[in-house]
Structure formats: C-alpha cells, structure tokens
Design a protein around this motif. Structure first.
Motif, short mmCIF file in Angstrom:
data_model
loop_
_atom_site.label_atom_id
_atom_site.label_comp_id
_atom_site.label_asym_id
_atom_site.label_seq_id
_atom_site.Cartn_x
_atom_site.Cartn_y
_atom_site.Cartn_z
N TRP A 1 0.47 -1.38 -0.08
CA TRP A 1 0.30 0.13 -0.11
C TRP A 1 0.77 0.90 -0.38
O TRP A 1 1.16 2.27 -1.13
N TYR A 2 2.07 1.14 0.57
CA TYR A 2 3.06 2.85 0.65
C TYR A 2 4.03 2.34 -0.05
O TYR A 2 4.14 3.20 -0.95
N ARG A 3 4.87 1.00 -0.61
CA ARG A 3 5.48 1.25 -1.88
C ARG A 3 4.57 2.20 -3.43
O ARG A 3 5.24 2.49 -4.03
N HIS A 4 3.38 1.87 -2.83
CA HIS A 4 2.22 2.24 -4.15
C HIS A 4 1.91 3.33 -4.03
O HIS A 4 1.31 4.00 -4.59
N ASN A 5 2.25 3.69 -2.90
CA ASN A 5 1.91 5.48 -2.54
C ASN A 5 0.30 5.78 -2.22
O ASN A 5 -0.09 6.63 -3.16
N HIS A 6 -0.23 4.55 -2.26
CA HIS A 6 -1.48 4.96 -2.18
C HIS A 6 -2.06 5.43 -0.90
O HIS A 6 -3.78 5.82 -0.89
N GLU A 7 -1.49 5.63 0.13
CA GLU A 7 -1.87 6.35 1.46
C GLU A 7 -2.17 8.56 0.45
O GLU A 7 -2.46 8.52 1.46
N ARG A 8 -1.23 8.24 -0.06
CA ARG A 8 -1.41 10.30 -0.76
C ARG A 8 -3.00 9.85 -2.19
O ARG A 8 -2.32 10.92 -2.54
N ASP A 9 -2.74 8.87 -2.15
CA ASP A 9 -3.36 9.33 -4.02
C ASP A 9 -5.03 8.56 -3.17
O ASP A 9 -5.26 7.77 -2.84
N ALA A 10 -6.31 10.00 -3.35
CA ALA A 10 -7.52 10.16 -3.39
C ALA A 10 -8.25 9.05 -3.95
O ALA A 10 -9.44 8.72 -3.34
N ARG A 11 -7.87 7.92 -4.46
CA ARG A 11 -9.24 6.60 -5.56
C ARG A 11 -8.95 6.13 -4.80
O ARG A 11 -9.40 5.40 -4.83
N ASP B 1 -9.24 6.87 -0.90
CA ASP B 1 -9.93 6.55 0.10
C ASP B 1 -11.50 5.78 -0.31
O ASP B 1 -12.14 6.17 0.91
N ASN B 2 -11.40 5.76 -1.39
CA ASN B 2 -12.88 4.80 -1.58
C ASN B 2 -12.43 3.50 -1.18
O ASN B 2 -14.15 2.25 -1.30
N VAL B 3 -11.62 2.47 -0.73
CA VAL B 3 -11.53 1.42 -0.44
C VAL B 3 -12.21 0.72 1.07
O VAL B 3 -11.98 1.28 2.15
N TYR C 1 0.77 -10.06 5.78
CA TYR C 1 0.10 -9.16 6.63
C TYR C 1 1.47 -8.42 7.33
O TYR C 1 1.44 -9.11 8.34
N ASP C 2 2.50 -7.49 7.08
CA ASP C 2 3.11 -6.91 7.76
C ASP C 2 2.35 -5.63 8.62
O ASP C 2 4.64 -5.11 8.82
N THR C 3 1.74 -5.37 7.69
CA THR C 3 2.05 -3.54 8.44
C THR C 3 0.73 -2.52 8.79
O THR C 3 -0.15 -3.27 7.08
N PRO C 4 -0.34 -2.02 9.43
CA PRO C 4 -1.57 -2.03 8.67
C PRO C 4 -0.85 -0.54 8.37
O PRO C 4 -0.23 0.18 8.00
N VAL C 5 -2.49 -0.57 7.60
CA VAL C 5 -2.75 0.62 6.07
C VAL C 5 -3.47 1.89 6.81
O VAL C 5 -4.77 1.36 7.45
N PHE C 6 -3.52 3.25 6.25
CA PHE C 6 -4.22 4.42 6.22
C PHE C 6 -4.75 5.13 4.87
O PHE C 6 -3.75 4.61 4.68
N ASN C 7 -5.15 5.52 4.98
CA ASN C 7 -5.60 5.60 3.44
C ASN C 7 -5.53 7.80 3.72
O ASN C 7 -4.93 7.85 5.09
N LEU C 8 -5.78 8.55 3.21
CA LEU C 8 -5.40 9.78 2.89
C LEU C 8 -5.96 10.77 4.14
O LEU C 8 -5.73 12.03 4.69
N ARG C 9 -7.55 10.22 4.97
CA ARG C 9 -7.75 10.70 6.11
C ARG C 9 -7.64 10.06 7.09
O ARG C 9 -7.74 10.65 8.11
N GLY C 10 -6.58 9.46 6.68
CA GLY C 10 -5.58 9.44 8.08
C GLY C 10 -6.30 7.61 8.70
O GLY C 10 -6.36 7.50 10.00
N GLU C 11 -7.74 7.33 8.28
CA GLU C 11 -8.55 5.62 9.02
C GLU C 11 -7.67 4.78 8.20
O GLU C 11 -7.20 4.55 7.27
#
Length: 429
Positions: free
Chosen positions: A69-79, A81-83, A91-101
C-alpha cells in the motif's frame, strides 16, 4: 505467489469457509466482490460488503503484502479513500488512507484451499518453457480447446484490424492503397517488412496505375523508392539498370517522390530468393499483371483462387540476376506456395476481415476465418515450443492461436486470464 492469484481468489471467492474476518476482528459478509479492473486505481470497483452487519459500498484493493500500500503511494492518492477492504496475502503493517483512517484488512492466505494453493504453486513453479508445461494438453476438453483457440485467433485478428484501420484512416479510406502497402510489407518478410511497408504507403497507387503500362515503369518506381538507383555508372555498367535510373529520375521530378535510404534494406543472412531486390522485382511484376484485380483480393474467399491471384513471375532481367549487375543461373523465381500462404494468412485474411466489417457483411466473417483452416500450420520456434509439449497443430488457425497465446499470455505469465490456466486451477482434485 503472484498478486494476480490473490485477485483471482477474491473475484471467485475461493475460500474454505464463508465466515471471513478482518484483522480488526470484524465479520465479513461479501454481498458482491466488485468488478475486477485493469485500469489505474483500486483493483475492484463497486463492491458491497457487510462488516459486522454494517453494509458498505466501495472499492477493494489487493496486494501480496499489506506494506505494498505504501510502496505504491496509495496513502497519498485520493482514489484509494473509497477502499472498504484491503485484501492481502501477507500482513506486515497496518495501512491508512489519505484521511488517516485505518483500512480494514483481510488476510486471504488462511482461507485458501490447500489443493488450490498446490495447483497454483505447480503452475507458477520455474519452468524451462511455459508455465503449464506437462499440464497443457490434458487441461481442456476438445470443445473447450476449440473455443479457446477461436478466441485467441480472433484476438490476433482484432489486433491486426486496429493497425489496418489506422492505415485506412491515413489513406482516407483507399482500400487499394492499404492493400498495396500491406502486400509490400508481406513481400518484405520480417527483416525488410517495415521498409517495404513504408514504400507501399509512400508510393501512391494512382501513380502506379498511371505509369503501369510497362513493367519497367513499375520496377523503376519500386526500386527508385527503395533507394537502389543511386549508383555511379562505372559501378553498374548495365543497360537495364540505367534504363531504370532514367525512368526513376523522370518520375521523381514529375511526382516529387522522396526515395528511401538503401541502408534500411537488408541482405545479410537472407537466402538469395529472399533478397530485397528479388522481392521488389516480384512485387513489381505482381502489380503489373494484377493491378486491376485488387478488388478480387478483397472479395474472393476461396483459398485456391487467392493463391492463383498471388502468383507471378519476375521480368526477364531478374530471371538471371539476384542483384544489379551480377548475372547468374536462370530461374523463374515464382512465388512459392509457402510464401503465398504467408501472404494470405498475414495480409489477405486480416484485410478481408476488416473489409467485411466495414461493409456490414457479418455473414462473410466466418468464411474468412475458415480460410485459415485450409492453410498449413506455421513452423517456427514458438510453434515448436508448444509441439514439444504435445500440442498437435493441424493448420494455420491452430498456429496463429498458439502464437497469440504465447505472445499475450505465456510470456506475461497471465495464466489466470488464460482458459488453460483457469482450467488447471479449477480442477476438483
């Protein structure tokens, strides 16, 4: 393990139990897995899930590892946010969207059937040839094999159709010019095909027909455009050659024609019968004898008649020459049956396929495709690869299908988009 496999498992919901749970301990009920997309953005669109009874609609993203998720920079991509669910193998790390959720995560490895995992490992294990290797021939029934080969063959035709359509647009719908350009490409074979194609596109058919009363005129136009008529007189003291030079000079000035560089045409490692000089002489002779039968090549769907239309014999000079100025043993240098079949397969069938579509003659398309079953199967390194695995190639319909299979699926490890790979994974035991 491949990400495409995890996507496949999610799309088909191939789990050992319907009772799924996120790492956040939420119970998952899949109402609809979503639509698998190959476009930029999340992998599955318009999914519907119930998480602990709460219905969510949104997208699904699939990765091998959650940290992708982070390798592909999804945390900075608004597309992203609706995942509504992150589906991962590991599973090796928790992931968060652009809103920090934090995004709910499903680890599918614990839910995949062991037999399915075994078949996947068997399919994607390192091979010296193709992934399915010894599993290839027994994976599909004869009916399923035919349907898959038909799909592959039509895929290949459609790819060629795109290029023909572009050429048609570039020539403002001139089917005869398109046909001459594509025939030229076929005569150039693989090594000189693109250079011949350029000549066929750049030399207007109106000029060829206007000056086509003599074969020498057509030869001058083709050899001049190819850049063969630039040698000084002392180098080729040949009356025929200098007749072509004079004619080409006249036509070049009259029609403002721009020749091609001779360096683009290759002789190296070619048999003399495939020299670009001989193929151009054959192309010129063919056009001279058949210039008013071009429409027959678009409408005739009888293989024997098309082969007859493609036959030609070179002019007197080229019956005793392979290059300018060097006389040799006399040979008619007719087009071989194998060569004419290649032209039919790679040029006439595709252009007839497009032409029938333009004319709305859908009923002709099946007959056009059927012509490929009356041509010999191609023999090359790719077809040999499949034959080594037990594939029996009956005709060109088969060889074209397997060339497409290798080019678009095997080389790219797209086993999960292939009927063979799917059949192997879907086996019950």
């Amino acid at each position: 393990m491949k990400e495409a496999f995890v996507q496949y498992v999610w799309e088909k919901q191939l789990f050992t139990t319907p009772f799924l749970q996120t790492l956040q301990k939420q119970e998952i009920k899949v109402i609809h897995p979503g639509q698998w997309s190959t476009l930029a953005g999340p992998d599955f669109f318009n999914a519907q899930l119930a998480l602990d009874g709460q219905v969510w609609a949104g997208n699904i993203e699939v990765h091998l590892q959650s940290s992708d998720w982070y390798r592909h920079n999804h945390e900075r991509d608004a597309r992203y946010d609706n995942v509504i669910l992150h589906v991962v193998w590991e599973y090796d790390t928790p992931v968060f969207n652009l809103r920090g959720e934090e995004v709910p995560t499903l680890v599918v490895a614990q839910y995949v059937q062991p037999s399915l995992l075994h078949r996947t490992e068997q399919l994607f294990a390192p091979k010296t040839t193709i992934n399915c290797q010894t599993l290839l021939c027994d994976s599909l029934s004869p009916t399923a094999w035919y349907k898959w080969k038909e799909t592959l063959y039509i895929e290949r035709l459609e790819e060629k159709a795109v290029e023909i359509q572009k050429l048609l647009e570039a020539t403002t719908g001139d089917w005869n010019q398109v046909l001459v350009a594509l025939l030229a490409k076929s005569f150039g074979l693989n090594i000189n095909g693109e250079a011949f194609f350029s000549i066929g596109k750049a030399l207007p058919i109106q000029i060829l027909r206007r000056e086509g009363g003599e074969l020498l005129n057509i030869e001058a136009l083709f050899f001049g455009m190819a850049g063969f008529l630039n040698e000084p007189q002392h180098k080729i003291p040949d009356r025929y050659y200098w007749d072509l030079v004079q004619r080409w000079g006249f036509y070049q000035q009259k029609y403002q024609l721009q020749q091609r560089a001779i360096q683009e045409l290759h002789f190296f490692k070619l048999r003399p019968t495939n020299f670009p000089t001989i193929r151009l002489a054959q192309l010129a002779a063919w056009f001279y004898h058949h210039q008013y039968q071009l429409s027959d090549l678009l409408h005739t769907q009888e293989v024997s008649q098309l082969k007859a239309l493609l036959q030609t014999t070179v002019s007197e000079y080229w019956q005793t020459h392979y290059t300018f100025g060097k006389e040799g043993k006399r040979s008619a240098k007719k087009l071989s049956d194998a060569f004419r079949e290649l032209v039919l397969l790679n040029t006439l069938i595709p252009i007839q396929y497009v032409f029938a579509g333009h004319q709305g003659r859908v009923e002709d398309i099946e007959q056009i495709i059927e012509m490929s079953t009356k041509l010999k199967a191609e023999s090359n390194a790719i077809t040999a690869l499949f034959q080594k695995e037990g594939v029996y190639l009956v005709h060109a319909f088969d060889s074209q299908a397997f060339l497409q299979l290798n080019k678009k699926y095997c080389v790219w490890n797209k086993c999960l988009s292939c009927a063979v790979g799917m059949a192997i994974l879907n086996k019950k035991n």
